[in-house]
Design a protein around this motif. Sequence first.
Motif, PDB file in Angstrom:
ATOM      1  N   PHE A 243      58.570-104.006  31.540  1.00 40.31           N
ATOM      2  CA  PHE A 243      57.710-105.183  31.397  1.00 40.31           C
ATOM      3  C   PHE A 243      57.855-105.797  30.000  1.00 40.31           C
ATOM      4  N   ASN A 244      57.875-104.954  28.984  1.00 33.29           N
ATOM      5  CA  ASN A 244      58.023-105.456  27.614  1.00 33.29           C
ATOM      6  C   ASN A 244      59.378-106.115  27.411  1.00 33.29           C
ATOM      7  N   TYR A 245      60.408-105.552  28.017  1.00 36.27           N
ATOM      8  CA  TYR A 245      61.734-106.152  27.879  1.00 36.27           C
ATOM      9  C   TYR A 245      61.787-107.521  28.551  1.00 36.27           C
ATOM     10  N   LEU A 246      61.246-107.604  29.773  1.00 34.28           N
ATOM     11  CA  LEU A 246      61.285-108.869  30.496  1.00 34.28           C
ATOM     12  C   LEU A 246      60.463-109.943  29.804  1.00 34.28           C
ATOM     13  N   GLU A 247      59.450-109.520  29.073  1.00 38.80           N
ATOM     14  CA  GLU A 247      58.666-110.494  28.308  1.00 38.80           C
ATOM     15  C   GLU A 247      59.495-111.123  27.192  1.00 38.80           C
ATOM     16  N   SER A 248      60.530-110.417  26.740  1.00 38.57           N
ATOM     17  CA  SER A 248      61.333-110.904  25.612  1.00 38.57           C
ATOM     18  C   SER A 248      62.457-111.851  26.038  1.00 38.57           C
ATOM     19  N   VAL A 249      62.769-111.908  27.350  1.00 38.19           N
ATOM     20  CA  VAL A 249      63.832-112.795  27.812  1.00 38.19           C
ATOM     21  C   VAL A 249      63.268-114.183  28.060  1.00 38.19           C
ATOM     22  N   ASN A 250      64.165-115.165  28.074  1.00 42.74           N
ATOM     23  CA  ASN A 250      63.724-116.552  28.215  1.00 42.74           C
ATOM     24  C   ASN A 250      63.156-116.850  29.603  1.00 42.74           C
ATOM     25  N   ASN A 251      63.793-116.300  30.629  1.00 39.01           N
ATOM     26  CA  ASN A 251      63.371-116.588  32.001  1.00 39.01           C
ATOM     27  C   ASN A 251      63.268-115.270  32.774  1.00 39.01           C
ATOM     28  N   PRO A 252      62.119-114.615  32.763  1.00 38.39           N
ATOM     29  CA  PRO A 252      62.001-113.305  33.402  1.00 38.39           C
ATOM     30  C   PRO A 252      61.866-113.347  34.923  1.00 38.39           C
ATOM     31  N   GLN A 253      61.530-114.510  35.498  1.00 36.58           N
ATOM     32  CA  GLN A 253      61.282-114.577  36.936  1.00 36.58           C
ATOM     33  C   GLN A 253      62.479-114.156  37.788  1.00 36.58           C
ATOM     34  N   PRO A 254      63.712-114.587  37.485  1.00 36.68           N
ATOM     35  CA  PRO A 254      64.851-114.105  38.285  1.00 36.68           C
ATOM     36  C   PRO A 254      65.016-112.590  38.224  1.00 36.68           C
ATOM     37  N   TYR A 255      64.759-111.995  37.063  1.00 36.64           N
ATOM     38  CA  TYR A 255      64.834-110.537  36.939  1.00 36.64           C
ATOM     39  C   TYR A 255      63.798-109.872  37.847  1.00 36.64           C
ATOM     40  N   ILE A 256      62.572-110.361  37.760  1.00 38.53           N
ATOM     41  CA  ILE A 256      61.485-109.769  38.544  1.00 38.53           C
ATOM     42  C   ILE A 256      61.773-109.882  40.032  1.00 38.53           C
ATOM     43  N   PHE A 257      62.241-111.061  40.450  1.00 38.41           N
ATOM     44  CA  PHE A 257      62.545-111.270  41.860  1.00 38.41           C
ATOM     45  C   PHE A 257      63.682-110.362  42.313  1.00 38.41           C
ATOM     46  N   SER A 258      64.747-110.286  41.534  1.00 35.21           N
ATOM     47  CA  SER A 258      65.917-109.484  41.907  1.00 35.21           C
ATOM     48  C   SER A 258      65.582-107.997  41.970  1.00 35.21           C
ATOM     49  N   PHE A 259      64.876-107.501  40.967  1.00 32.87           N
ATOM     50  CA  PHE A 259      64.500-106.087  40.982  1.00 32.87           C
ATOM     51  C   PHE A 259      63.574-105.774  42.158  1.00 32.87           C
ATOM     52  N   GLY A 260      62.710-106.717  42.495  1.00 35.07           N
ATOM     53  CA  GLY A 260      61.818-106.511  43.625  1.00 35.07           C
ATOM     54  C   GLY A 260      62.568-106.477  44.943  1.00 35.07           C
ATOM     55  N   VAL A 261      63.508-107.409  45.121  1.00 30.82           N
ATOM     56  CA  VAL A 261      64.291-107.460  46.354  1.00 30.82           C
ATOM     57  C   VAL A 261      65.198-106.243  46.473  1.00 30.82           C
ATOM     58  N   LEU A 262      65.852-105.869  45.366  1.00 31.55           N
ATOM     59  CA  LEU A 262      66.769-104.737  45.387  1.00 31.55           C
ATOM     60  C   LEU A 262      66.058-103.411  45.587  1.00 31.55           C
ATOM     61  N   SER A 263      64.772-103.372  45.253  1.00 26.46           N
ATOM     62  CA  SER A 263      64.030-102.134  45.468  1.00 26.46           C
ATOM     63  C   SER A 263      63.936-101.817  46.963  1.00 26.46           C
ATOM     64  N   ILE A 264      63.932-102.858  47.799  1.00 33.14           N
ATOM     65  CA  ILE A 264      63.842-102.648  49.244  1.00 33.14           C
ATOM     66  C   ILE A 264      65.069-101.908  49.746  1.00 33.14           C
ATOM     67  N   ILE A 265      66.251-102.414  49.405  1.00 36.54           N
ATOM     68  CA  ILE A 265      67.473-101.768  49.870  1.00 36.54           C
ATOM     69  C   ILE A 265      67.661-100.415  49.204  1.00 36.54           C
ATOM     70  N   TYR A 266      67.164-100.279  47.981  1.00 37.19           N
ATOM     71  CA  TYR A 266      67.281 -98.992  47.283  1.00 37.19           C
ATOM     72  C   TYR A 266      66.485 -97.910  48.009  1.00 37.19           C
ATOM     73  N   PHE A 267      65.247 -98.194  48.337  1.00 38.28           N
ATOM     74  CA  PHE A 267      64.413 -97.198  48.993  1.00 38.28           C
ATOM     75  C   PHE A 267      64.901 -96.891  50.405  1.00 38.28           C
ATOM     76  N   ILE A 268      65.578 -97.840  51.029  1.00 35.23           N
ATOM     77  CA  ILE A 268      66.191 -97.560  52.334  1.00 35.23           C
ATOM     78  C   ILE A 268      67.365 -96.607  52.163  1.00 35.23           C
ATOM     79  N   LEU A 269      68.210 -96.872  51.176  1.00 36.18           N
ATOM     80  CA  LEU A 269      69.395 -96.043  50.953  1.00 36.18           C
ATOM     81  C   LEU A 269      69.035 -94.642  50.490  1.00 36.18           C
TER      82      LEU A 269
END
Length: 203
Positions: free
Chosen positions: A151-177
């Motif tokens: 969370f602290n790292y994403l706060e330091s980037v200019n546009n954290p929303q793509p990171y948050i969205f990507s990590f959230g979406v990828l968590s789905i396939i990760y937990f399936i695998l």
Amino acid sequence: MKAHVEFDNNGNQLVNKIDEFSNKYLMLSLLMFFYIAPISIGLHSYDTLVKSHLVRISAYILGFCASVFSWFFALIVPWFVFGVEYDFAVDVFRLYLNNDFRISISLLILLLPISRFLTRTINRTVTSSRNRKILFITISIVDASSFITIFNYLESVNNPQPYIFSFGVLSIIYFILIRLGSEVKEPRKQQRPNPFESSSFNL
């Protein structure tokens, strides 16, 4: 004075509610640990990890695939959820150009086989209520710390929303695998013998 001891439906001793809670959610805490810990390490140590040829080459391939996967979902998810326009999907796709995203994703996927093995092994071998409680508390603290660092790292980037969205979406396939092929079961518990079954009075 006799101590009051309670047992569950399987005949296992319930020490207290904390032990019961720890036993129930230990697997979830382990799954969370093996997801957010590699991401946290990748985001904060990508400058060092990128020096590894294996990690660097894997990062380009896996990072691109992860970006395409997230980009596809960014197209079908209503844009108004994030209050942004179509450019949001483009920003999600362009994450593969960032070393921090590529390295964290490649580290996550490269460690997936080990994560599956350790998750299954730990859950099966740690059967003591006390040990499971200690492990659950320890892993939960590490999970919380890793989440805070992300969370602290994403706060330091200019546009954290793509990171948050990507990590959230990828968590789905990760937990399936991570659950495929691994028998996620509760550790084997010994049943209390029925004294009447072995009684010498039985005919």
